[in-house]
Design a protein around this motif. Structure first.
Motif, PDB file in Angstrom:
ATOM      1  N   ASN A 134      96.805  -4.790 100.560  1.00 51.01           N
ATOM      2  CA  ASN A 134      95.630  -3.939 100.329  1.00 51.01           C
ATOM      3  C   ASN A 134      95.347  -3.870  98.837  1.00 51.01           C
ATOM      4  O   ASN A 134      95.292  -2.811  98.247  1.00 51.01           O
ATOM      5  N   ILE A 265      94.178   8.088 109.479  1.00 53.92           N
ATOM      6  CA  ILE A 265      95.364   7.234 109.488  1.00 53.92           C
ATOM      7  C   ILE A 265      95.149   5.975 110.322  1.00 53.92           C
ATOM      8  O   ILE A 265      95.777   4.939 110.066  1.00 53.92           O
ATOM      9  N   GLU A 268      94.708   2.804 108.447  1.00 54.87           N
ATOM     10  CA  GLU A 268      95.904   2.095 107.980  1.00 54.87           C
ATOM     11  C   GLU A 268      96.399   1.108 109.030  1.00 54.87           C
ATOM     12  O   GLU A 268      97.207   0.237 108.743  1.00 54.87           O
ATOM     13  N   ARG A 417      98.915   7.764 103.449  1.00 53.77           N
ATOM     14  CA  ARG A 417      99.346   6.374 103.226  1.00 53.77           C
ATOM     15  C   ARG A 417     100.843   6.227 103.398  1.00 53.77           C
ATOM     16  O   ARG A 417     101.330   5.273 104.006  1.00 53.77           O
ATOM     17  N   ALA A 420     101.794   6.448 107.044  1.00 55.26           N
ATOM     18  CA  ALA A 420     101.500   5.194 107.739  1.00 55.26           C
ATOM     19  C   ALA A 420     102.601   4.180 107.458  1.00 55.26           C
ATOM     20  O   ALA A 420     103.021   3.428 108.339  1.00 55.26           O
ATOM     21  N   GLN A 421     103.066   4.186 106.216  1.00 57.68           N
ATOM     22  CA  GLN A 421     104.132   3.253 105.853  1.00 57.68           C
ATOM     23  C   GLN A 421     105.400   3.561 106.643  1.00 57.68           C
ATOM     24  O   GLN A 421     106.070   2.656 107.142  1.00 57.68           O
ATOM     25  N   PRO A 558      93.833   6.952 103.024  1.00 57.00           N
ATOM     26  CA  PRO A 558      93.832   5.486 102.991  1.00 57.00           C
ATOM     27  C   PRO A 558      92.833   4.925 101.982  1.00 57.00           C
ATOM     28  O   PRO A 558      91.803   5.530 101.706  1.00 57.00           O
TER      29      PRO A 558
END
Lengths: 624, 157, 390
Positions: A134, A265, A268, A417, A420-421, A558
């Motif tokens: 990204n 989310i 992502e 973010r 999401a990771q 995001p």
């Protein structure tokens, strides 16, 4: 034509002005030829806009929809017939017939050279970078088939990574000097932490005297992160520590999730903006290993009870008791970026801020007190995580004031973010999951708490409750949708007339409850300047969110962001609200329960003052 | 910095802001005057200027670091700026530089211990027909020879 | 100022009545006269002055500005220094005429910091002009108001670029703006502004004083009038000369007694390096365009050393905002260092020359668009000396 501060205001924040035909506005079209195709465009359209409208791709790097034009990375150059040099498509306004080439040899060569130059200065490797996949520079390299470093590649760090801030980490070795952060910080937010300094090859983006971010007047809004094309800026990620807590069987790890991350989310995981993932997210969090999954909306409802009551108290003291020490308008205090902004820039006006903590911090205080008692868990064994759209929340949970439970009320603020990771790391593809609900006792929340995520949401939620408390009737808007609160204009103002008040609130009979809404600190500044000038005497309540668009545009959301994306996220939230049964904070049964069982002296009572209210610090602007 | 010194500086900046106006266009003239009077623009001065002009300190810092004639740390009372661009270079500015360095016992980029002299290189100063050339503060010296340069330096001692 | 032949246009005594004459004309007449004379910008870019003034005159605004670009920073250029010092009246009258022509009321001289020693003298001169009613309110009883103030630069070559200069005047870093919009529409503080070189203003005064036809008698087609050149380097008589457009390099060298020249850098560091084989080329906008800088290098000079000096200059003086200029110049300089060490391959050299061409095309302002010029011209014209034999 005259240089005006407004002209530097980002397009997304400007009121729409439609020029009349005779002013060369709508109706005044000009024909250009792009790559041999004849195209009609409106006068003044930039070449970039014209190309995008016609599906002609132009690479960009320093361009960002939210920001004023810079034209300095030069990656978007195009060839215009008759001109000696190439022109930046992002800044060149079309005002006459032009013949434009976007893929000629000169153009391709120049773009590739620029890219090679940028890459030669860009430290690090993509696989060890959190923006892998990204990153706009990486995408450009792929687009141009870069397979080596034509002009070398720096192998030594030239800057130290600034990890001083709880919220934002700066790694200037990844910086491509697009100045998007500068334009965000100075123009979009008017905070003014970052600027290009030095000259020539030594040019760098820095703080005042290159001081650590924690020592300058950063408000931690993280808007710079959202607009950084590379990994030069990122949020301070606590996920490793959260994994450790999850893996520790002794720890009871609970997470509260704010409304905005749910609305974003999905992006992502490849979904288009505007998909609400509330229920799938709950499942994912349980799979990851959180012991309880709670809804921050619950404390958003609580905030409304407290803040609404505080407002009514202020009104009563001022209007009935004539107490001139009471400050009105009352400002909301749930945006930690805004709180730090006013602490720095308007330290003499802190009494105008509601003393209510933000929902995140109310939640933390309750979990380590009420929840711990009810469930017989030692508060020291509880780890509270807050999933937030926000980088400033990280700073907020580290404020020394935020220890009302006797412990650090919220242990970690985690951005969308970063969440999401964690989900990806756990091998979960979020959109595939079955949905599930929140855990009790903080599971159910009203739609009022939910809409906190969008600019105007707190105001709308507060009005739904305040109006009903005062009049005993629902706020007179169709479907409870208080439309003046909605939308994205930078500063909005409206009023609701209070009529047919209950006896207790007679003093408000016929009063126009005047309120304002501002989002983005540049707009907050306009409001504050008006306050300083004494122009807001008749305003009662002002909602301020530090981030453009409110929390849905928060610094932890995001990447990328744009006016369009923020609009979609807001729609997702409003749609979810529409489908909920309980849509007013005071009707949330859990709220009633907690006031019966725990906060027994009611909103703004003694207990709630200890746990749910706070005080502020006069920080000022001086950089030590 | 002593508090009294800070107060003096603040008053000075305020009077400059009155003289040039409290707008951004006044920034360079104010910086130039502070530079001229104090030999540098301190961190405190930069913040005060930002305050008076209602801009951010980092914007002042961005400007100060951009222009070669504005400095952030105290420099000698006499700033010797030797032109390093081509015409003066070909006229052997190196010999001049070495002679001055030996005379003052410092290198270019440094300041003497008694803070009297600072040695700097500058880019083309427009005396290409009379090189090598240098500025001592605002005074121009041309057709330098090592001997002549040293004599000029001595005259400022 | 040494002069050549009998082509004197710059004359301290002769043009004293230029301002008086101008104020009897209409602004349109002045603009037309300047256009008729074919005057082109003397700073180096060569934009037609009349057109610039016409655009500014037709712009509708409550205020307009005239800016005299006295930020003469191009290496090898010092003619403006002489004009400001010795031909002050011509410059100030030129600015006032420009102000009248575009109907401005304020003029600003942006004087480079290196010329601060001229400041007091200029200020005194402006006072004198005010006393003589040639500046200030109701100039020479015509009802025209115009005054000039002086602002100093602070050591930044890039501020010679007109939009960077305006940024600097507005209190910003000297970073060039995007164009369009051009300063004639949106200039200083957003108002229509003409930015002209010192010599351009002086030439404009001369044209008004003596008429376009007289002016056009000298020079060659498309390059009328005379040009002031600053000659430095390896010659016996360096200095500022007034020469007619169209003069060849060879004649120039003869004039300043440069017998051993092997190369002449025309147009300063950002100009062209002309080898002996091309000494018949002419100073003109069509051929060798220059803001006035002519630097002579004799046979003993190391061209690579000269090139390195130029590129070091640009690496420091780039404003640093646009990527081609900020990084590109550094890469060119590093290339020179590789050549010095004998480590630069022919392929890499060609890649750098191609990079230079991209910089010329894609940089944001004139600095980055011209900084690769010496690299390309020296490595092309002196490849054998600087590269093949290393």
């Amino acid at each position: 034509m005259i240089k005006d501060k407004l002209s530097r205001t980002p397009v997304s924040q400007q009121p729409l002005i439609v020029k009349k035909e005779e002013e060369g506005g709508i109706g005044s079209f000009v024909e250009v030829e792009i790559n041999g195709r004849k195209i009609q465009v409106q006068m003044g359209t930039t070449i970039l806009e014209a190309c995008r409208q016609n599906n002609i791709h132009i690479p960009t790097l320093c361009y960002h929809e939210d920001l004023c034009l810079a034209g300095l990375c030069r990656i978007c150059v195009v060839e215009i017939e008759g001109m000696r040099t190439l022109q930046a498509a992002c800044t060149y306004p079309i005002t006459n017939k032009l013949k434009i080439q976007t893929t000629s040899e000169k153009v391709r060569k120049a773009r590739r050279h620029i890219l090679d130059l940028l890459l030669s200065e860009h430290y690090g490797e993509c696989y060890s970078c959190h923006r892998n996949g990204n990153c706009e520079l990486q995408s450009l390299a792929k687009e141009y088939g870069v397979d080596g470093y034509k002009f070398g590649h720096i192998t030594e760090r030239r800057h130290t990574v600034d990890r001083s801030s709880y919220s934002v980490i700066r790694d200037m070795d990844k910086c491509v000097l697009c100045k998007r952060c500068v334009r965000t910080c100075i123009d979009l937010q008017e905070v003014g932490v970052l600027e290009a300094t030095h000259r020539g090859y030594d040019t760098t983006i820095s703080t005042f005297y290159d001081k650590p971010l924690a020592d300058v007047i950063c408000i931690n809004c993280g808007q710079c992160i959202n607009r950084c094309p590379t990994a030069a800026l990122k949020a301070n990620d606590p996920s490793d520590e959260i994994w450790v807590a999850i893996d520790n069987p002794k720890k009871h790890v609970v997470i509260q999730t704010a409304p905005s991350p749910r609305a974003s989310i999905g992006e992502e995981f490849g979904l288009p903006p505007g998909h609400s993932m509330t229920k799938q997210l709950n499942t994912a969090l349980r799979w990851i290993g959180f012991d309880k999954v709670f809804d921050t909306n619950f404390t958003a409802d609580l905030t409304i009870m407290e803040e609404g009551t505080e407002l009514l108290n202020r009104l009563k003291k001022k209007l009935v008791e004539g107490d001139n020490n009471i400050k009105l308008p009352q400002f909301t205090s749930c945006s930690p970026g805004w709180v730090k902004y006013i602490e720095h820039f308007y330290p003499d006006y802190l009494d105008y801020l509601s003393t209510c903590k933000s929902p995140q911090q109310m939640f933390g205080a309750l979990i380590k007190t009420f929840y711990a008692q009810e469930n017989n868990i030692a508060p020291e064994d509880i780890v509270t995580v807050a999933l937030m759209p926000c980088s400033a929340k990280k700073f907020e949970c580290n404020r020394p004031e935020m220890h009302s439970s006797g412990f650090k009320d919220v242990d970690y603020g985690l951005t969308t973010r970063e969440m999401a990771q964690m989900i990806r790391e756990a091998g979960i593809n979020l959109p595939d999951l079955e949905g599930s609900g929140f855990d009790d006792p903080f599971g159910d929340a009203s739609g009022a708490g939910l809409i906190f995520g969008a600019t105007g949401g707190v105001m709308e939620a507060a009005l739904r409750t305040v109006y009903e408390i005062v009049t005993g009737r629902e706020v007179p808007f169709k479907n409870l949708e208080i439309t003046p609160c909605r939308g994205f204009e930078g500063v909005r103002q409206a009023s609701v007339k209070l009529e047919g008040t209950l006896p207790e609130w007679n003093f408000l009979e016929g009063v126009d409850l005047n309120f304002m809404i501002a989002h983005g600190t540049a707009n907050a500044k306009k409001v504050m300047e008006a306050l300083v000038r004494g122009e807001l005497e008749n305003i009662h309540f002002i909602e301020v969110m530090a981030c453009p668009g409110g929390c849905i545009g928060g610094g932890g959301q995001p990447i990328p962001t744009s006016p369009e994306i923020r609009k979609k996220r807001a729609e997702a939230i409003y749609n979810e609200d529409r489908g909920l049964e309980v849509r007013k904070s005071h009707q949330n049964p859990h709220i009633k329960y907690i006031y019966e069982k725990f906060l027994i002296d009611g909103p703004c009572g003694h207990i709630s003052h200890k746990l749910l209210h706070t005080h502020y610090v006069k920080r000022g602007k001086f950089i030590a | 910095m002593l508090v009294s010194e800070k107060h003096g500086l603040t008053a000075e900046i305020e009077s400059l802001a009155e003289k040039y106006g409290r707008t951004r266009e006044a920034l360079l003239p104010i910086l130039q005057e502070i530079q001229m009077r104090h030999g540098y623009i301190s961190e405190f001065a930069q913040q005060e200027i930002a305050n008076f002009l209602d801009i951010h300190p980092v914007e002042v810092y961005g400007v100060v670091t951009f222009y070669a004639f504005l400095s952030r740390k105290p420099e000698g009372r006499y700033i010797v700026k030797l032109c390093q661009t081509i015409a003066c270079d070909l006229a052997d500015k190196e010999a001049i530089a070495r002679a001055i360095e030996r005379e003052l016992n410092i290198k270019f980029g440094e300041t003497t211990q008694d803070t009297k002299f600072t040695l700097q290189y500058i880019n083309c100063m427009g005396m290409c027909d009379q090189g090598p050339a240098m500025l001592v503060n605002d005074d121009v010296y041309t057709h330098l020879t090592p001997h002549k340069a040293v004599e000029i330096i001595k005259s400022y001692k | 100022m040494p002069i050549m032949n009998d082509t004197i246009q710059f004359n301290v005594g002769e043009h004293r009545l230029a301002l008086e004459k101008a104020l009897k004309l209409t602004p349109q007449d002045i603009v037309m006269e300047i256009r008729e004379a074919g005057l082109k910008g003397r700073g180096g870019a060569g934009f037609p002055t009349g057109t610039k003034w016409l655009l500014a005159l037709s712009a509708v605004a409550e205020k307009k500005f005239v800016i005299c670009n006295a930020d003469e920073g191009e290496p090898g250029t010092f003619k403006d220094r002489v004009l400001l010092d010795e031909y002050t009246n011509l410059v100030i009258d030129g600015m006032t005429i420009g102000g009248y022509a575009i109907q401005a009321t304020e003029g600003i001289i942006y004087l480079r910091g290196e010329y601060k020693y001229l400041l007091n003298k200029l200020e005194r001169f402006l006072d004198e002009k005010r006393e003589n009613n040639q500046l200030g309110n109701n100039i020479l009883g015509t009802g025209f108001n115009f005054d000039i103030k002086i602002r100093l630069g602070s050591g930044a070559y890039v501020c010679g670029e007109e939009t960077a200069l305006i940024e600097s005047l507005e209190g910003h870093r000297g970073e060039a703006r995007n164009r369009p919009p051009f300063p004639v529409n949106t200039g200083f503080m957003g108002y229509p502004t003409i930015v002209n070189n010192v010599e351009t203003f002086a030439s404009a005064a001369i044209i008004i004083s003596k008429g376009a036809d007289w002016f056009k008698k000298i020079g060659i087609s498309k390059s009328y009038g005379t040009k002031l050149v600053s000659i430095s380097g390896d010659c016996k008589k360096p200095g500022v000369y007034e020469v007619p457009f169209g003069i060849s390099i060879r004649d120039l060298l003869k004039m300043v007694e440069a017998d051993e020249a092997k190369a002449v850098q025309v147009g300063g560091a950002s100009g062209q390096c002309v080898p002996e084989s091309q000494f018949d080329r002419k100073i003109s906008f069509e051929d060798l365009s220059t803001g006035g800088s002519v630097m002579i290098f004799n046979k003993s000079r190391d061209m690579l050393h000269i090139l390195k000096n130029f590129m070091e200059f640009f690496v420091e003086e780039s404003c640093g905002q646009c990527s081609p200029c900020r990084i590109g110049n550094k890469k060119l300089l590093e290339g020179i260092e590789l050549i010095e060490q004998g480590k630069c391959s022919y392929t890499y050299l060609n890649e750098l020359i191609e990079l230079g061409k991209s910089m010329q095309l894609a940089s944001k302002c004139g600095l980055g668009q011209s900084s690769p010029n010496p690299f390309i011209s020296i490595l092309t014209n002196f490849e054998n000396e600087v590269f093949s034999t290393k």
